[in-house]
Design a protein around this motif. Structure first.
Motif, PDB file in Angstrom:
ATOM      1  N   TRP A 135       0.803  -1.218   0.000  1.00  0.00           N
ATOM      2  CA  TRP A 135       0.000   0.000   0.000  1.00  0.00           C
ATOM      3  C   TRP A 135       0.840   1.273   0.000  1.00  0.00           C
ATOM      4  CZ3 TRP A 135      -5.385   1.199   0.502  1.00  0.00           C
ATOM      5  CH2 TRP A 135      -6.204   0.108   0.208  1.00  0.00           C
ATOM      6  N   ASP A 136       2.149   1.105  -0.021  1.00  0.00           N
ATOM      7  CA  ASP A 136       3.071   2.248  -0.028  1.00  0.00           C
ATOM      8  C   ASP A 136       2.809   3.174   1.167  1.00  0.00           C
ATOM      9  OD1 ASP A 136       5.196   3.691  -1.016  1.00  0.00           O
ATOM     10  OD2 ASP A 136       3.979   4.962  -2.310  1.00  0.00           O
ATOM     11  N   ILE A 137       2.638   2.561   2.327  1.00  0.00           N
ATOM     12  CA  ILE A 137       2.437   3.288   3.586  1.00  0.00           C
ATOM     13  C   ILE A 137       3.556   2.915   4.536  1.00  0.00           C
ATOM     14  CG2 ILE A 137       0.923   3.583   5.596  1.00  0.00           C
ATOM     15  CD1 ILE A 137      -1.455   3.034   3.775  1.00  0.00           C
ATOM     16  N   ASP A 138       4.217   3.900   5.119  1.00  0.00           N
ATOM     17  CA  ASP A 138       5.392   3.651   5.957  1.00  0.00           C
ATOM     18  C   ASP A 138       5.042   3.793   7.434  1.00  0.00           C
ATOM     19  OD1 ASP A 138       7.975   3.114   6.703  1.00  0.00           O
ATOM     20  OD2 ASP A 138       8.656   5.183   6.469  1.00  0.00           O
ATOM     21  N   GLU A 139       4.228   2.827   7.937  1.00  0.00           N
ATOM     22  CA  GLU A 139       3.820   2.904   9.344  1.00  0.00           C
ATOM     23  C   GLU A 139       3.909   1.562  10.050  1.00  0.00           C
ATOM     24  OE1 GLU A 139      -0.026   4.624   9.810  1.00  0.00           O
ATOM     25  OE2 GLU A 139       0.395   6.371   8.583  1.00  0.00           O
ATOM     26  N   ALA A 140       4.468   0.565   9.411  1.00  0.00           N
ATOM     27  CA  ALA A 140       4.423  -0.791   9.959  1.00  0.00           C
ATOM     28  C   ALA A 140       5.077  -0.896  11.329  1.00  0.00           C
ATOM     29  CB  ALA A 140       5.089  -1.774   8.995  1.00  0.00           C
ATOM     30  N   HIS A 177     -15.782   1.149  -8.340  1.00  0.00           N
ATOM     31  CA  HIS A 177     -15.451  -0.088  -9.034  1.00  0.00           C
ATOM     32  C   HIS A 177     -14.022  -0.461  -8.647  1.00  0.00           C
ATOM     33  CE1 HIS A 177     -14.843  -3.184 -11.995  1.00  0.00           C
ATOM     34  NE2 HIS A 177     -13.828  -2.510 -12.507  1.00  0.00           N
ATOM     35  N   ILE A 178     -13.845  -1.633  -8.083  1.00  0.00           N
ATOM     36  CA  ILE A 178     -12.519  -2.076  -7.644  1.00  0.00           C
ATOM     37  C   ILE A 178     -11.933  -2.992  -8.715  1.00  0.00           C
ATOM     38  CG2 ILE A 178     -11.203  -3.132  -5.787  1.00  0.00           C
ATOM     39  CD1 ILE A 178     -12.717  -0.650  -4.924  1.00  0.00           C
ATOM     40  N   ASP A 179     -10.980  -2.469  -9.457  1.00  0.00           N
ATOM     41  CA  ASP A 179     -10.325  -3.243 -10.511  1.00  0.00           C
ATOM     42  C   ASP A 179      -9.217  -4.107  -9.920  1.00  0.00           C
ATOM     43  OD1 ASP A 179      -9.615  -3.621 -13.516  1.00  0.00           O
ATOM     44  OD2 ASP A 179      -7.719  -2.994 -12.582  1.00  0.00           O
ATOM     45  N   TRP A 180      -9.197  -5.377 -10.297  1.00  0.00           N
ATOM     46  CA  TRP A 180      -8.232  -6.314  -9.706  1.00  0.00           C
ATOM     47  C   TRP A 180      -6.788  -5.906  -9.983  1.00  0.00           C
ATOM     48  CZ3 TRP A 180      -6.951  -9.507  -6.150  1.00  0.00           C
ATOM     49  CH2 TRP A 180      -5.932 -10.441  -6.327  1.00  0.00           C
ATOM     50  N   HIS A 181      -6.470  -5.502 -11.197  1.00  0.00           N
ATOM     51  CA  HIS A 181      -5.102  -5.118 -11.540  1.00  0.00           C
ATOM     52  C   HIS A 181      -4.654  -3.920 -10.709  1.00  0.00           C
ATOM     53  CE1 HIS A 181      -1.855  -3.176 -13.884  1.00  0.00           C
ATOM     54  NE2 HIS A 181      -1.512  -4.428 -14.171  1.00  0.00           N
ATOM     55  N   ASN A 182      -5.508  -2.922 -10.614  1.00  0.00           N
ATOM     56  CA  ASN A 182      -5.166  -1.753  -9.797  1.00  0.00           C
ATOM     57  C   ASN A 182      -5.081  -2.107  -8.321  1.00  0.00           C
ATOM     58  OD1 ASN A 182      -5.009  -0.064 -12.008  1.00  0.00           O
ATOM     59  ND2 ASN A 182      -7.123   0.671 -11.815  1.00  0.00           N
ATOM     60  N   TRP A 183      -5.930  -3.023  -7.881  1.00  0.00           N
ATOM     61  CA  TRP A 183      -5.891  -3.464  -6.487  1.00  0.00           C
ATOM     62  C   TRP A 183      -4.534  -4.051  -6.140  1.00  0.00           C
ATOM     63  CZ3 TRP A 183      -8.653  -2.664  -2.291  1.00  0.00           C
ATOM     64  CH2 TRP A 183      -8.515  -3.525  -1.188  1.00  0.00           C
ATOM     65  N   LEU A 184      -3.965  -4.815  -7.059  1.00  0.00           N
ATOM     66  CA  LEU A 184      -2.666  -5.428  -6.815  1.00  0.00           C
ATOM     67  C   LEU A 184      -1.517  -4.426  -6.908  1.00  0.00           C
ATOM     68  CD1 LEU A 184      -2.738  -8.862  -8.687  1.00  0.00           C
ATOM     69  CD2 LEU A 184      -2.886  -8.451  -6.227  1.00  0.00           C
ATOM     70  N   HIS A 185      -1.583  -3.505  -7.881  1.00  0.00           N
ATOM     71  CA  HIS A 185      -0.421  -2.678  -8.198  1.00  0.00           C
ATOM     72  C   HIS A 185      -0.497  -1.232  -7.706  1.00  0.00           C
ATOM     73  CE1 HIS A 185       1.201  -5.964 -10.564  1.00  0.00           C
ATOM     74  NE2 HIS A 185       0.026  -6.098 -11.163  1.00  0.00           N
ATOM     75  N   SER A 186      -1.688  -0.728  -7.462  1.00  0.00           N
ATOM     76  CA  SER A 186      -1.794   0.646  -6.934  1.00  0.00           C
ATOM     77  C   SER A 186      -3.048   0.788  -6.077  1.00  0.00           C
ATOM     78  CB  SER A 186      -1.799   1.667  -8.070  1.00  0.00           C
ATOM     79  OG  SER A 186      -2.863   1.395  -8.980  1.00  0.00           O
ATOM     80  N   PRO A 187      -3.136   0.027  -4.996  1.00  0.00           N
ATOM     81  CA  PRO A 187      -4.357   0.042  -4.181  1.00  0.00           C
ATOM     82  C   PRO A 187      -4.642   1.396  -3.541  1.00  0.00           C
ATOM     83  CG  PRO A 187      -2.593  -1.078  -3.026  1.00  0.00           C
ATOM     84  CD  PRO A 187      -2.112  -0.876  -4.433  1.00  0.00           C
ATOM     85  N   GLN A 188      -3.580   2.172  -3.313  1.00  0.00           N
ATOM     86  CA  GLN A 188      -3.782   3.501  -2.708  1.00  0.00           C
ATOM     87  C   GLN A 188      -4.626   4.428  -3.580  1.00  0.00           C
ATOM     88  OE1 GLN A 188      -0.952   2.197  -3.666  1.00  0.00           O
ATOM     89  NE2 GLN A 188       0.219   3.623  -4.921  1.00  0.00           N
ATOM     90  N   SER A 189      -4.736   4.112  -4.885  1.00  0.00           N
ATOM     91  CA  SER A 189      -5.551   4.946  -5.766  1.00  0.00           C
ATOM     92  C   SER A 189      -7.034   4.890  -5.407  1.00  0.00           C
ATOM     93  CB  SER A 189      -5.368   4.504  -7.222  1.00  0.00           C
ATOM     94  OG  SER A 189      -5.863   3.182  -7.415  1.00  0.00           O
ATOM     95  N   PHE A 190      -7.444   3.883  -4.625  1.00  0.00           N
ATOM     96  CA  PHE A 190      -8.845   3.753  -4.242  1.00  0.00           C
ATOM     97  C   PHE A 190      -9.198   4.558  -2.980  1.00  0.00           C
ATOM     98  CE2 PHE A 190      -7.945  -0.388  -6.352  1.00  0.00           C
ATOM     99  CZ  PHE A 190      -8.795  -0.219  -7.445  1.00  0.00           C
ATOM    100  N   VAL A 191      -8.197   5.038  -2.263  1.00  0.00           N
ATOM    101  CA  VAL A 191      -8.487   5.545  -0.932  1.00  0.00           C
ATOM    102  C   VAL A 191      -8.254   7.038  -0.728  1.00  0.00           C
ATOM    103  CG1 VAL A 191      -7.998   3.276   0.080  1.00  0.00           C
ATOM    104  CG2 VAL A 191      -6.187   5.011  -0.015  1.00  0.00           C
ATOM    105  N   TYR A 192      -7.594   7.680  -1.662  1.00  0.00           N
ATOM    106  CA  TYR A 192      -7.323   9.117  -1.502  1.00  0.00           C
ATOM    107  C   TYR A 192      -8.232   9.927  -2.399  1.00  0.00           C
ATOM    108  CZ  TYR A 192      -3.176   7.641   1.018  1.00  0.00           C
ATOM    109  OH  TYR A 192      -2.323   7.055   1.928  1.00  0.00           O
ATOM    110  N   GLU A 193      -8.611  11.094  -1.892  1.00  0.00           N
ATOM    111  CA  GLU A 193      -9.451  11.989  -2.680  1.00  0.00           C
ATOM    112  C   GLU A 193      -8.679  12.483  -3.909  1.00  0.00           C
ATOM    113  OE1 GLU A 193     -12.429  12.319  -2.202  1.00  0.00           O
ATOM    114  OE2 GLU A 193     -12.989  12.438  -0.105  1.00  0.00           O
TER     115      GLU A 193
END
Length: 240
Positions: free
Chosen positions: A144-149, A224-240
């Motif tokens: 998810w390209d988030i640096d909080e682990a 619409h949740i696209d599988w390819h985008n879900w795998l490779h750029s999931p953050q695109s679904f969550v930011y305005e």
């Protein structure tokens, strides 16, 4: 539920009194029903089990095996209910980790983590700090390209607060991913305890990606949740 927990054929092809004979001998109510011994969340109710004394020796192993069998069946619970129960128990730190079983009077030889053996098994250790759990979280945050682990906590994972600049829907999607990760880490732990095997970190990540995608895509009506985008750029679904 009138089915006898110990004497009827409801879980295996033989009665539980035969399969778990040492455990059965400790039972003070041999005619107890399934409803008496299995909670609404599909787990063996240790606190409500009427036993004559604390299990020891082989009876401890039988208890662990019986818990594993019952947890795998879950009395036909709806999947949503199973997840909700897990999340509630995780937030309350009431999962059946070894330290909690030890507190409840189960005579365990060891309370160290059955997965990594690096520390005693608490809920926080099992879900967050065990090496396999920690590696899995790192993979999910990298995905998810988030640096909080490194700053994870039970409250952060299983709470419902928003994260940073995420949209309201986005925060719920990210929350679903974290819940999925925690749930599958726990399932993986149980596989290690009861089946003596567990997923590698890459396999665990794949399971999390697939399961969270199925969960989110079925419930998110506004995106619409696209599988390819879900795998490779999931953050695109969550930011305005």
């Amino acid at each position: 539920m009138s089915t006898s927990f110990w004497k009827d054929l409801w879980l295996l092809d033989e009665t539980l009194s035969c399969r778990f004979s040492k455990l059965y001998r400790l039972e003070t109510e041999p005619n107890a029903s399934v409803g008496d011994r299995v909670g609404w969340n599909g787990t063996f109710c240790l606190g409500e089990w009427c036993r004559s004394r604390v299990p020891r020796g082989r009876a401890v192993k039988e208890f662990e095996d019986l818990c594993g069998l019952i947890n795998s069946v879950r009395l036909n619970l709806k999947k949503d209910d199973t997840w909700q129960v897990f999340i509630w128990r995780a937030k309350k730190r009431r999962l059946a980790v070894l330290t909690e079983l030890d507190k409840r009077g189960i005579d365990l030889n060891l309370t160290r983590c059955p997965v990594c053996d690096d520390d005693v098994e608490t809920v926080d250790h099992s879900l967050l700090f065990c090496k396999q759990a920690s590696d899995t979280w790192s993979k999910v945050f990298d995905w998810w390209d988030i640096d909080e682990a490194e700053s994870l906590s039970i409250g952060e994972i299983f709470g419902e607060s928003a994260s940073g600049s995420m949209s309201k829907i986005g925060a719920k999607i990210w929350q679903a991913v974290k819940w999925t990760c925690g749930y599958l880490i726990w399932q993986n732990r149980n596989q290690k305890v009861f089946a003596k095997k567990c997923w590698s970190t890459p396999v665990a990540l794949n399971e999390i990606q697939v399961t969270s995608y199925e969960w989110v895509s079925k419930r998110c009506k506004s995106k619409h949740i696209d599988w390819h985008n879900w795998l490779h750029s999931p953050q695109s679904f969550v930011y305005e």
